[in-house]
Design an enzyme around this catalytic site. Structure first.
Site, PDB file in Angstrom:
ATOM      1  N   SER A   1       0.834  -1.204   0.000  1.00 23.25           N
ATOM      2  CA  SER A   1       0.000   0.000   0.000  1.00 23.25           C
ATOM      3  C   SER A   1       0.863   1.245   0.000  1.00 23.25           C
ATOM      4  O   SER A   1       0.434   2.295  -0.460  1.00 23.25           O
ATOM      5  CB  SER A   1      -0.868   0.075   1.246  1.00 23.25           C
ATOM      6  OG  SER A   1      -1.552  -1.094   1.455  1.00 23.25           O
TER       7      SER A   1
ATOM      8  N   GLU B   1      -3.782   0.221  -8.969  1.00 22.03           N
ATOM      9  CA  GLU B   1      -2.681   1.116  -9.312  1.00 22.03           C
ATOM     10  C   GLU B   1      -1.507   0.250  -9.764  1.00 22.03           C
ATOM     11  O   GLU B   1      -1.091  -0.652  -9.043  1.00 22.03           O
ATOM     12  CB  GLU B   1      -2.279   1.955  -8.086  1.00 22.03           C
ATOM     13  CG  GLU B   1      -3.314   2.983  -7.692  1.00 22.03           C
ATOM     14  CD  GLU B   1      -2.913   3.774  -6.438  1.00 22.03           C
ATOM     15  OE1 GLU B   1      -3.302   4.941  -6.341  1.00 22.03           O
ATOM     16  OE2 GLU B   1      -2.220   3.240  -5.555  1.00 22.03           O
TER      17      GLU B   1
ATOM     18  N   ASN C   1      -4.080   6.837  -2.058  1.00 24.12           N
ATOM     19  CA  ASN C   1      -3.864   7.029  -0.618  1.00 24.12           C
ATOM     20  C   ASN C   1      -3.223   8.371  -0.311  1.00 24.12           C
ATOM     21  O   ASN C   1      -3.461   8.964   0.736  1.00 24.12           O
ATOM     22  CB  ASN C   1      -3.022   5.894  -0.042  1.00 24.12           C
ATOM     23  CG  ASN C   1      -3.835   4.620   0.086  1.00 24.12           C
ATOM     24  OD1 ASN C   1      -5.064   4.664   0.115  1.00 24.12           O
ATOM     25  ND2 ASN C   1      -3.162   3.488   0.132  1.00 24.12           N
TER      26      ASN C   1
HETATM   27  P1  NAD Z   1      -2.721  -9.750   6.355  1.00 28.62           P
HETATM   28  O1  NAD Z   1      -2.027  -9.593   7.652  1.00 28.62           O
HETATM   29  O2  NAD Z   1      -4.180 -10.042   6.355  1.00 28.62           O
HETATM   30  O3  NAD Z   1      -2.023 -10.926   5.533  1.00 28.62           O
HETATM   31  C1  NAD Z   1      -0.647 -11.086   5.420  1.00 28.62           C
HETATM   32  C2  NAD Z   1      -0.351 -12.573   5.198  1.00 28.62           C
HETATM   33  O4  NAD Z   1       1.014 -12.732   4.823  1.00 28.62           O
HETATM   34  C3  NAD Z   1      -0.570 -13.428   6.435  1.00 28.62           C
HETATM   35  O5  NAD Z   1      -1.409 -14.522   6.138  1.00 28.62           O
HETATM   36  C4  NAD Z   1       0.838 -13.902   6.785  1.00 28.62           C
HETATM   37  O6  NAD Z   1       0.869 -15.200   7.385  1.00 28.62           O
HETATM   38  C5  NAD Z   1       1.491 -13.915   5.426  1.00 28.62           C
HETATM   39  N1  NAD Z   1       2.954 -13.898   5.439  1.00 28.62           N
HETATM   40  C6  NAD Z   1       3.790 -13.298   6.298  1.00 28.62           C
HETATM   41  N2  NAD Z   1       5.073 -13.548   5.957  1.00 28.62           N
HETATM   42  C7  NAD Z   1       5.044 -14.316   4.854  1.00 28.62           C
HETATM   43  C8  NAD Z   1       6.051 -14.915   4.035  1.00 28.62           C
HETATM   44  N3  NAD Z   1       7.328 -14.759   4.273  1.00 28.62           N
HETATM   45  N4  NAD Z   1       5.648 -15.651   2.969  1.00 28.62           N
HETATM   46  C9  NAD Z   1       4.338 -15.835   2.711  1.00 28.62           C
HETATM   47  N5  NAD Z   1       3.354 -15.291   3.457  1.00 28.62           N
HETATM   48  C10 NAD Z   1       3.698 -14.543   4.514  1.00 28.62           C
HETATM   49  O7  NAD Z   1      -2.395  -8.442   5.525  1.00 28.62           O
HETATM   50  P2  NAD Z   1      -3.229  -7.778   4.319  1.00 28.62           P
HETATM   51  O8  NAD Z   1      -4.168  -6.771   4.843  1.00 28.62           O
HETATM   52  O9  NAD Z   1      -3.726  -8.870   3.451  1.00 28.62           O
HETATM   53  O10 NAD Z   1      -2.073  -6.985   3.558  1.00 28.62           O
HETATM   54  C11 NAD Z   1      -1.169  -7.614   2.695  1.00 28.62           C
HETATM   55  C12 NAD Z   1      -0.472  -6.583   1.842  1.00 28.62           C
HETATM   56  O11 NAD Z   1      -1.441  -5.909   1.054  1.00 28.62           O
HETATM   57  C13 NAD Z   1       0.266  -5.506   2.602  1.00 28.62           C
HETATM   58  O12 NAD Z   1       1.434  -5.153   1.910  1.00 28.62           O
HETATM   59  C14 NAD Z   1      -0.718  -4.357   2.608  1.00 28.62           C
HETATM   60  O13 NAD Z   1      -0.075  -3.124   2.726  1.00 28.62           O
HETATM   61  C15 NAD Z   1      -1.338  -4.516   1.255  1.00 28.62           C
HETATM   62  N6  NAD Z   1      -2.677  -3.918   1.107  1.00 28.62           N
HETATM   63  C16 NAD Z   1      -3.597  -4.024   2.074  1.00 28.62           C
HETATM   64  C17 NAD Z   1      -4.857  -3.464   1.907  1.00 28.62           C
HETATM   65  C18 NAD Z   1      -5.907  -3.590   2.964  1.00 28.62           C
HETATM   66  O14 NAD Z   1      -6.938  -2.920   2.885  1.00 28.62           O
HETATM   67  N7  NAD Z   1      -5.729  -4.436   3.965  1.00 28.62           N
HETATM   68  C19 NAD Z   1      -5.178  -2.806   0.708  1.00 28.62           C
HETATM   69  C20 NAD Z   1      -4.216  -2.736  -0.292  1.00 28.62           C
HETATM   70  C21 NAD Z   1      -2.969  -3.293  -0.091  1.00 28.62           C
END
Ligand code: NAD
Length: 503
Positions: A211, A244, A282
């Site tokens: 993000s 994006e 954002n």
């Molecule tokens: P989340 O915490 O729900 O999920 C993250 C997952 O990654 C977990 O299941 C974790 O076990 C796994 N993980 C950690 N280390 C790992 C590794 N080495 N290999 C494989 N898997 C691993 O987080 P999220 O909200 O899904 O966010 C994920 C990404 O997406 C982040 O970079 C976040 O900034 C981005 N993002 C989030 C949103 C949102 O609204 N939540 C929107 C856009 C982008």
């Protein structure tokens, strides 16, 4: 003999009820439903020919109005996004099998979407537990889609079966593209990308869903940093059409072109953005949330702040939005963004103090609002000591402009800094990524129709009254001084000489 409901006084009562309900939904921002009602009601006491003439006249008036022009433009902006293409000397990669790293909230959503669009997906997480949770989330998404008749049972099952969940290293020879959606930590992402380079050496496109982190920093000291590109999905993945596509300074044309190609192939609408703090959406949205929290601390009520923005045409008020995003996430992203863009409004201590009390927004049951009573969104009753007792008395327009013009200014600054290349990209990104008042045509279009000199003057006034962070950015000031606009010919009806006189 006319039906009873078509005669006064009952017809009048029904019309008044309908009007009320339309206004509750549109807040008066969309003139068409009200006009339709008016025409229908007038038709009750008119001849057939008169009614048709009425209808035609009002239809033409509406079609020539600014909301219609802006909404039609949204359609063309979508068509424009579907045609986005990036030049690349090498052919862009056609993705048959993708790997998604991280099966959390976003990763599972992305894997589901890709699989539903016919792609095979390897879904990777660190262990059986997070992976199981991710697969459950995917199953839920498919079940809902079947309920809403988007897929048949068989299609949903086939989609689900295209996903291969793994937590151990397996040979990954035929992966065409990787999307990383692990937790938002730079060190972790760097490590993941370094390892990916060895595990899928033939893969030319390694994308991150970050993000806010820098694409270039994630690529770090990889042997092939040119493979790294951003594909930033919005949440929830199955509802938000915008992605994006983030170009790092070292991203190769083929990686970029392939990312755009993938977005289009899976039915998303891409906007190309530069690797920069907050990217496009954002960067513009966060300052708005920060300012809303500042206004709350100054003593303005949550209802007033949110109502003003709903009236303006936003789908959610900024404080309600903070609750939806999660106050912990919002606070983290805000602090990070302001550190990198020091011209933004300073972050106050409201969110950290709320987080300390365990109030994380909707997901914890309390934030600015209280979500503990099912089906009812009340205010959090314990927020009194988070705000000043008495706010300075100002009119609604000042509070509205603090929120809206801050976004407008940041939107123009994004253009100034080349985050995107065209005003259309900004307006399109904000409408599709945040639901930004579509009938106003997006922040840049709104600035044009307000008049740039008026926007600049108002920002300068706010700069004096509220804070330096309202200083109009250079591009906005220059354009206003030169009497220019962002769009030429201007969008909206004033460009049409044949516009009928407004009544
Ligand atoms: P989340 O915490 O729900 O999920 C993250 C997952 O990654 C977990 O299941 C974790 O076990 C796994 N993980 C950690 N280390 C790992 C590794 N080495 N290999 C494989 N898997 C691993 O987080 P999220 O909200 O899904 O966010 C994920 C990404 O997406 C982040 O970079 C976040 O900034 C981005 N993002 C989030 C949103 C949102 O609204 N939540 C929107 C856009 C982008």
């Amino acid at each position: 003999k006319p039906h009873l409901t078509n005669r006064a006084p009952i017809s009048g009562v029904i019309a008044a009820q309908a009007r009320k309900r339309i206004l509750a939904k549109t807040r008066g921002n969309y003139p068409a439903p009200l006009k339709a009602l008016e025409v229908v009601v007038a038709g009750l006491a008119a001849s057939h020919a008169q009614s048709l003439a009425n209808e035609r006249r009002e239809f033409i008036n509406l079609a020539m109005g600014e909301p219609a022009a802006n909404l039609i433009r949204v359609f063309f902006l979508q068509e424009r996004a579907k045609k986005l293409a990036v030049d690349s000397p090498e052919k862009s990669v056609k993705v048959g099998r993708a790997m998604v790293v991280g099966a959390g909230f976003m990763g599972s959503g992305i894997a589901q979407w890709l699989s539903a669009r016919g792609l095979r997906v390897v879904l990777k997480d660190v262990g059986p537990e997070p992976l199981g949770k991710g697969m459950q989330a995917i199953a839920r998404l498919y079940r809902d889609a079947v309920k809403r008749r988007i897929f048949t049972e068989a299609e949903a099952r086939a989609g689900f079966d295209r996903i291969l969940p793994v937590f151990e290293d397996i040979p990954l020879r035929d992966v065409d593209l990787v999307i990383e959606a692990a937790v938002e930590k730079l060190d972790l992402k760097r490590q993941i990308f370094r390892e990916l380079e060895g595990k899928v050496p033939s893969c030319q496109v390694l994308a991150t869903n970050t993000s806010a982190l820098s694409i270039d920093a994630i690529a770090g000291d990889m042997a092939h940093p040119e493979k790294v590109v951003g594909i930033h999905f919005f949440s929830p993945v199955h509802r938000m059409q915008l992605v994006e596509i983030v170009q790092g300074p070292r991203t190769s044309p083929v990686a970029l072109a392939s990312a755009v190609q993938l977005a289009k192939a899976i039915g998303k609408l891409p906007v190309l953005v530069k690797d920069s703090p907050g990217f496009l959406v954002n960067r513009i949205l966060l300052p708005y949330m920060i300012e809303a929290v500042r206004m709350f601390q100054e003593g303005y009520s949550i209802e007033r702040i949110d109502r003003l923005m709903l009236d303006f045409g936003m789908p959610t008020g900024p404080l309600g939005l903070a609750d939806e995003v999660g106050l912990d996430v919002a606070a983290h992203v805000a602090v990070d963004l302001v550190q990198r863009l020091p011209h933004l409004p300073p972050v106050n201590d409201v969110l950290p103090r709320m987080i300390e009390r365990g109030w994380l927004g909707r997901k914890s049951g309390q934030g600015f609002y209280d979500y503990q009573t099912k089906g009812k969104k009340a205010l959090n009753p314990q927020l009194n000591d988070f705000q000043a007792l008495q706010a300075p008395q100002v009119d609604d327009a000042e509070l509205r402009d603090r929120l809206v013009l801050l976004m407008v200014n940041e939107a123009v600054r994004g253009l100034q800094e080349g985050v995107v290349t065209a005003p259309e990209d900004v307006d399109f990104g904000m409408i599709m990524g945040t639901g930004w008042a579509p009938f106003r045509g997006g922040p840049i279009s709104y600035a044009d129709s307000t008049g740039l000199p008026a926007v600049v003057a108002r920002l300068q006034e706010l700069q004096k009254r509220v804070g330096d962070y309202f200083a109009p950015c250079a591009l906005l000031a220059e354009k206003a001084a030169r009497g220019e606009r962002f769009y030429s010919p201007p969008p909206g009806p004033e460009s049409r000489p044949d516009r009928p006189p407004q009544t």
